[in-house]
Design an enzyme around this catalytic site. Structure first.
Site, PDB file in Angstrom:
ATOM      1  N   ASP A 189      89.718  18.573  65.920  1.00 42.89           N
ATOM      2  CA  ASP A 189      90.409  17.883  67.004  1.00 42.89           C
ATOM      3  C   ASP A 189      91.085  18.944  67.866  1.00 42.89           C
ATOM      4  OD1 ASP A 189      92.257  16.565  68.619  1.00 42.89           O
ATOM      5  OD2 ASP A 189      92.841  15.128  67.086  1.00 42.89           O
ATOM      6  N   VAL A 190      90.579  19.138  69.092  1.00 43.71           N
ATOM      7  CA  VAL A 190      91.139  20.152  69.998  1.00 43.71           C
ATOM      8  C   VAL A 190      91.641  19.461  71.261  1.00 43.71           C
ATOM      9  CG1 VAL A 190      89.876  22.157  69.152  1.00 43.71           C
ATOM     10  CG2 VAL A 190      88.765  20.638  70.777  1.00 43.71           C
ATOM     11  N   GLU A 191      92.922  19.613  71.499  1.00 39.84           N
ATOM     12  CA  GLU A 191      93.556  19.000  72.656  1.00 39.84           C
ATOM     13  C   GLU A 191      94.909  19.663  72.888  1.00 39.84           C
ATOM     14  OE1 GLU A 191      95.037  14.890  71.805  1.00 39.84           O
ATOM     15  OE2 GLU A 191      93.993  15.178  69.882  1.00 39.84           O
ATOM     16  N   TYR A 192      95.505  19.381  74.036  1.00 41.29           N
ATOM     17  CA  TYR A 192      96.864  19.828  74.303  1.00 41.29           C
ATOM     18  C   TYR A 192      97.829  18.813  73.714  1.00 41.29           C
ATOM     19  CZ  TYR A 192      94.836  23.009  77.796  1.00 41.29           C
ATOM     20  OH  TYR A 192      94.107  23.978  78.430  1.00 41.29           O
TER      21      TYR A 192
END
Length: 339
Positions: free
Chosen positions: A225-228
């Site tokens: 899970d890659v997000e800001y």
């Protein structure tokens, strides 16, 4: 004494007759088959392998939960600072070869697909591109969903579930172990996801995930899970090249361990800044709660679509994320079988 000799002689005669007869007393009962027929089980070919060896092999390789397992050591060619990691243009999918290749010929029964019964606190009209038109829906959950009635959730349309396992290099979701077991017991296909923390090395995070998520051949591929995250204590924003490099290190390590290519989950802003045109050989899981993914992520092929963050369902208190698989029921079964 002489009178008893006659019955004895008759009994002996009956015994001798039974030795030469092809049927016992039960065959004399008219209209009833013999027990030998009704209790028999059709047998397949008898394996030539040593049964004792097979049992010993099974005892030496039981399915183990890795909650407290030893953290794998970083590979020699991986830097703990993630510097200098070559990013290949294309890599073959790792294959898991079973101990008994003949086992591949055994066909398993396909799991029932339940239709979508979810409601939504903030429904969106997607028009002709509605996720309702797709067949296989599912959910993603974490500790915030509390104690879940997995059997009931499944009948509401949760045919698969991605369960939060870890984030960073030292946090394990306190509900992961319970959810991991109960979801499988309820018949859902389930996988685990890791929330990537940009202030820890990729190698450390991969080791932490591997330590806590069992290597179950029936599980769905792992997810990064890659997000800001504005609420994270890590405020560091990496360059595009550095973010891609760290992701590659993490995913390569998981693929080697689990034998399955990880799925990339992301949101529109992070995708726009870092992932447009990247990782063309990886499956994507896209968050798009206001429009179809084709509008938000033009040109990107996707496997899963998270279409709501405000779902409501029996079996879960509060709101839940709703997702859908990109394909038909047959596509789903085929994809699960390949993975």
């Amino acid at each position: 004494m002489r009178l008893l000799a006659v019955p004895a002689i008759l009994f002996a005669a009956l015994v001798l007759a039974g030795c030469t007869s092809s049927s016992g007393p039960e065959s004399l009962v008219s209209g009833l088959p013999s027990k030998e027929t009704t209790s028999s089980v059709a047998q397949g070919p008898v394996p030539t392998a040593d049964v004792g060896a097979i049992i010993a092999q099974a005892e030496n390789h039981p399915e183990q939960l890795a909650w407290a397992g030893q953290v794998p050591q970083p590979q020699a060619f991986e830097s703990m600072t993630d510097e200098g990691m070559a990013v290949p243009a294309e890599r073959p999918v790792a294959l898991v070869v079973p101990d008994d290749p003949a086992g591949n010929t055994v066909r398993t029964r396909r799991a029932q697909i339940y239709s979508r019964q979810f409601r939504d606190a903030h429904p969106i009209n997607f028009g002709k591109a509605s996720p309702r038109k797709l067949a296989v829906h599912g959910v993603d959950i974490s500790r915030w969903q509390g104690d879940i009635d997995w059997e009931k959730l499944r009948t509401q349309g949760a045919n698969f579930a991605y369960i939060k396992a870890t984030d960073g290099g030292d946090h394990l979701d306190p509900m992961f172990r319970k959810n991991w077991k109960r979801a499988k017991d309820a018949g859902l296909k389930r996988g685990a996801y890791h929330f990537f923390y940009w202030c820890r090395t990729a190698g450390e995070q991969a080791d932490w995930f591997i330590r806590n998520v069992p290597r179950d051949p029936d599980a769905l591929p792992p997810v990064i899970d890659v997000e800001y995250n504005g609420e994270s204590s890590c405020k560091y924003r990496l360059s595009r090249a550095k973010a891609v490099e760290k992701m590659q290190v993490f995913m390569d390590k998981l693929e080697r361990h689990y034998g399955k290519r990880p799925v990339i989950y992301t949101a529109p802003d992070f995708y726009r800044d870092n992932l447009t045109g990247e990782f063309k050989n990886h499956p994507f899981w896209l968050r798009s709660v206001a429009a179809h993914p084709s509008q938000v992520y033009p040109g990107r092929k996707w496997l899963f679509w998270q279409y709501s963050g405000s779902g409501l369902s029996h079996g879960v208190e509060g709101r839940i994320d709703l997702n859908v698989f990109h394909g038909s029921e047959d596509d789903w079964h085929d994809w699960v079988a390949r993975n």
